[in-house]
Design an enzyme around this catalytic site. Structure first.
Site, mmCIF file in Angstrom:
data_model
loop_
_atom_site.group_PDB
_atom_site.id
_atom_site.type_symbol
_atom_site.label_atom_id
_atom_site.label_comp_id
_atom_site.label_asym_id
_atom_site.label_seq_id
_atom_site.Cartn_x
_atom_site.Cartn_y
_atom_site.Cartn_z
ATOM 1 C CG ASN A 66 -2.004 0.967 1.187
ATOM 2 O OD1 ASN A 66 -1.814 2.165 1.375
ATOM 3 N ND2 ASN A 66 -3.188 0.474 0.891
ATOM 4 C CD GLU A 76 4.998 -15.038 5.215
ATOM 5 O OE1 GLU A 76 4.548 -13.998 4.670
ATOM 6 O OE2 GLU A 76 6.200 -15.201 5.442
HETATM 7 N N1 THU Z 1 6.896 -9.884 3.224
HETATM 8 C C1 THU Z 1 6.094 -10.983 3.244
HETATM 9 O O1 THU Z 1 5.157 -11.097 2.452
HETATM 10 N N2 THU Z 1 6.355 -11.933 4.164
HETATM 11 C C2 THU Z 1 7.343 -11.880 5.092
HETATM 12 O O2 THU Z 1 7.407 -12.714 5.981
HETATM 13 C C3 THU Z 1 8.359 -10.827 4.997
HETATM 14 C C4 THU Z 1 8.036 -9.682 4.120
HETATM 15 C C5 THU Z 1 6.597 -8.822 2.262
HETATM 16 C C6 THU Z 1 6.106 -7.551 2.880
HETATM 17 C C7 THU Z 1 6.471 -6.552 1.818
HETATM 18 O O3 THU Z 1 5.423 -6.508 0.859
HETATM 19 C C8 THU Z 1 7.708 -7.122 1.160
HETATM 20 O O4 THU Z 1 7.750 -8.491 1.545
HETATM 21 C C9 THU Z 1 8.996 -6.439 1.563
HETATM 22 O O5 THU Z 1 9.136 -6.417 2.938
#
Ligand code: THU
Length: 161
Positions: A66, A76
């Site tokens: 966003n 997750e």
């Molecule tokens: N992100 C995840 O989807 N899962 C995680 O466990 C770590 C980080 C995403 C959040 C954000 O959209 C991008 O990775 C960079 O931090």
């Protein structure tokens, strides 16, 4: 005098996809597909997560970012919250997570952030049954954790309240 407490966590390291069982392979394949659906215009870091449910069905999630950065959510948690909202009474048998950079085809080690581990722990505690976690590891390998609690020692649950 202080006593020392040692925590042992053992995980399986699978060198390649062929070493996964059929359901794990499908879950990881779906997670890799789900990463394509990530909405990540700010980080360009695409994360996919799949939940295998007790009835053999899969539920996918991907990170959703966003312009107001903290309003986004990790893959997750989109998977876990979406699943729980749609199938509140189904148990989770496996969580699979992978990640890659948008410009690359190879997948990167996918280590869930602390907040996602806490949310995984909530559902593990709720279902009174361990949830194995399969993570993309380095160089095409996979890490298989036997339970969420192995990813988050000394975790906080409703038992602490
Ligand atoms: N992100 C995840 O989807 N899962 C995680 O466990 C770590 C980080 C995403 C959040 C954000 O959209 C991008 O990775 C960079 O931090």
């Amino acid at each position: 005098m202080a006593t020392e407490l040692t925590i042992n966590i053992s995980i399986d390291v699978l060198e390649k996809a062929e070493e996964l069982n059929a359901q794990e392979r499908e879950a990881m394949q779906l997670a890799q597909d789900a990463a394509k659906d990530a909405y990540a215009p700010y980080s360009n870091y695409l994360v996919g997560a799949t939940l295998l449910l007790e009835d053999g069905t899969f539920f996918k999630g991907s990170n959703q970012e966003n312009a107001a950065y903290p309003s986004g959510l990790c893959a997750e948690r989109t998977a876990l919250f979406g699943m729980s909202a749609n199938h509140p009474n189904k148990k989770i048998k496996l969580i699979a997570v992978t990640a890659r950079r948008r410009e690359d085809t190879h997948f990167l080690p996918a280590m869930p952030c602390g907040a996602c581990r806490q949310v995984m722990a909530e559902y593990e505690h709720k279902q009174h049954d361990k949830i194995p976690v399969l993570l993309q590891g380095p160089d095409g390998s996979f890490y298989r954790f036997k339970a969420v609690s192995d990813l988050l020692p000394f975790l906080f649950t409703s038992d602490n309240l």
